[in-house]
Structure formats: structure tokens, C-alpha cells
Design an enzyme around this catalytic site. Sequence first.
Site, short mmCIF file in Angstrom:
data_model
loop_
_atom_site.label_atom_id
_atom_site.label_comp_id
_atom_site.label_asym_id
_atom_site.label_seq_id
_atom_site.Cartn_x
_atom_site.Cartn_y
_atom_site.Cartn_z
N HIS A 1 0.81 -1.21 0.00
CA HIS A 1 0.00 0.00 0.00
C HIS A 1 0.85 1.28 0.00
O HIS A 1 0.32 2.38 -0.15
CB HIS A 1 -0.99 0.01 1.17
CG HIS A 1 -0.39 0.28 2.52
ND1 HIS A 1 -0.02 -0.70 3.40
CD2 HIS A 1 -0.09 1.45 3.15
CE1 HIS A 1 0.45 -0.17 4.50
NE2 HIS A 1 0.43 1.15 4.38
N ASP B 1 -0.08 -7.64 1.71
CA ASP B 1 0.46 -6.28 1.74
C ASP B 1 1.98 -6.28 1.79
O ASP B 1 2.59 -5.93 2.80
CB ASP B 1 -0.14 -5.52 2.93
CG ASP B 1 0.09 -4.02 2.86
OD1 ASP B 1 0.51 -3.53 1.79
OD2 ASP B 1 -0.17 -3.34 3.87
N GLN C 1 1.52 6.29 11.93
CA GLN C 1 1.61 6.85 10.59
C GLN C 1 3.06 7.11 10.21
O GLN C 1 3.83 7.71 10.95
CB GLN C 1 0.82 8.16 10.52
CG GLN C 1 0.87 8.84 9.17
CD GLN C 1 0.17 10.17 9.21
OE1 GLN C 1 -0.49 10.50 10.18
NE2 GLN C 1 0.30 10.92 8.14
N GLY C 2 3.45 6.63 9.03
CA GLY C 2 4.82 6.78 8.57
C GLY C 2 5.68 5.57 8.85
O GLY C 2 6.81 5.48 8.39
N ASP C 3 5.15 4.61 9.63
CA ASP C 3 5.88 3.38 9.91
C ASP C 3 5.52 2.26 8.95
O ASP C 3 6.18 1.21 8.93
CB ASP C 3 5.59 2.90 11.35
CG ASP C 3 6.20 3.83 12.38
OD1 ASP C 3 7.32 4.30 12.16
OD2 ASP C 3 5.54 4.09 13.41
N SER C 4 4.48 2.44 8.14
CA SER C 4 4.07 1.42 7.18
C SER C 4 5.24 0.91 6.37
O SER C 4 6.12 1.67 5.96
CB SER C 4 3.03 2.00 6.22
OG SER C 4 1.73 1.84 6.69
#
Length: 269
Positions: free
Chosen positions: A81, A126, A213-216
Site C-alpha cells: 500500500h 500487503d 503513521q509513517g511506519d508502514s
Amino acid sequence: MAKTRKYLKRTVAVSAAALAAFALQPASAGAAEGPAGNGGVDTKIVGGTPAEEGEFPFMVRLSMGCGGSIYAPDLILTAAHCVDGSGPDDSITVTAGVNDLEDSNAVTAQSTEVTVAPGYNGQGKDWALIKIDKELDLPALNIAKDASFNEGDFEIAGWGADSEGGSQQQNLLKATVPFVDDATCGSAYGSSFIAEEEICAGLVGEGGVDACQGDSGGPMFRKDDNDAWVQVGIVSWGQGCARPDYPGVYTEVSTFAGDIEEAAAGLGS
């Protein structure tokens, strides 16, 4: 249930310096949402502490606002993603070799091609591989080949937000999260959780520690019997960040180990 993807949408590739400057800003209101489209996104390890310099040399930061791990000298493993599908792609800047994104010793590379998990449609599967334009002289992170490592405590690390709705980080943070069994995770997320393809971790009933958020795309990892790091998961999604009743959801790497190896061979590594 909406899936809150743990990355910050970037519309253009940016330089390492620009990313470092951006990382200190509050999370964008335009951050990407999960497939159901009503989740906010946060960007850092919640409840974490600063990583020691060189502690996780396989960690990389990607210019769209995601994390990743070094799978091979010229390949980065991240979340599907985080990227825009398979094919030639020179828009992603990879920053590696440092904890501080503003460190002058940072090593950067540019993407050349991306391969996304076959059949990925926003639900499960994913993972993605990014081919880069040079080899990184840094250790790779081995991936789990079977489910034997899918238990116990895991480490997570990233430059994402340290609180839900919080700010991106300039320096790498780390945290420890315990395994959460499929039944408990399924109770929290219902049919949105795909037990055959995903693994959960977090402090159920307590909260306070999670990817955000931003660790994906970053790895969830633990030590093997030889005291070497092995990647068990890929930061994927969750409901908010570090909420007591919602553990983090990670792509179960061992499920896709064969597919990842095949994709890597197709990219020439």
C-alpha cells in the site's frame, strides 16, 4: 471496519534532506486511508525509545513516507500500500545507514522498478519489493520462512509519529510489542483481519505501544536461535495508533516467503 494504513501519502519523490525536514512536521490531514476510507493516519512508533546508532542497520526510510527493510543489497521490502503498483518506477528515494535523517553520512539510492504482491487489492497480501539503482553496503534482514517465529515479543522501529495524529520523527525510534493471537485480533477487527495472511501484535487492554503513521512498510522482527534478527511482519494497518483494544496488524512474512523470493529472483537478485 475502516483500515487505518500507517503511512503518509506523498505525491512526489523528495530528497533525503527534504524528507528529513518534512519528518518534523505534524501529520498531514491528507494522509491516506484504508480501503473503507474513513481512517486517519499517524506516523511514528508510539511508546518508543531512540534506537542506538547502528542497532538496526537494515532499516530504511522511503520518500513517500514509509519504512522498509533491506532484503538484498539492491532490494527493499516494504508494504504494497506504500507504492503505486508494479513496473518501472524511479520516483522513490531510499535513505539508509543512519538513525538521524539529517545525518550527513546517510546513504541514498533511487528506485528503478517495483513488484507488488500478486493479487494485491488492498486486503491482505500487503508486501512489495523495490529495486534500487545501486547496492547498499549494509546488512540485509532475513525473512522468516515458516511460522515458528510467529510468537513471543517482537521489535518494531521507524521514523513515524509517536502519537496518533502526532509528528514525524527525525530520529529512528524502537519499541517492543507482544504477539496477539488470531482469535483476539479477529475479535477486535472482525472480517477485516485475514488470519491466513496477517499477524497481530500489541498490548491488548493496555495500549500505548504501536507502529503509527509513517511506519508502514517497516519490519517487525525478533531474534532467531543464532541471535540474528529475522523479519516476521511488515507494518500494515490498524485502528488508530496504540489504542487499548486494537493491536497493530502486520503482513505475515512467512506466509509469503516463497512469493517474495520468486519476486526477488524476477528483479535480478
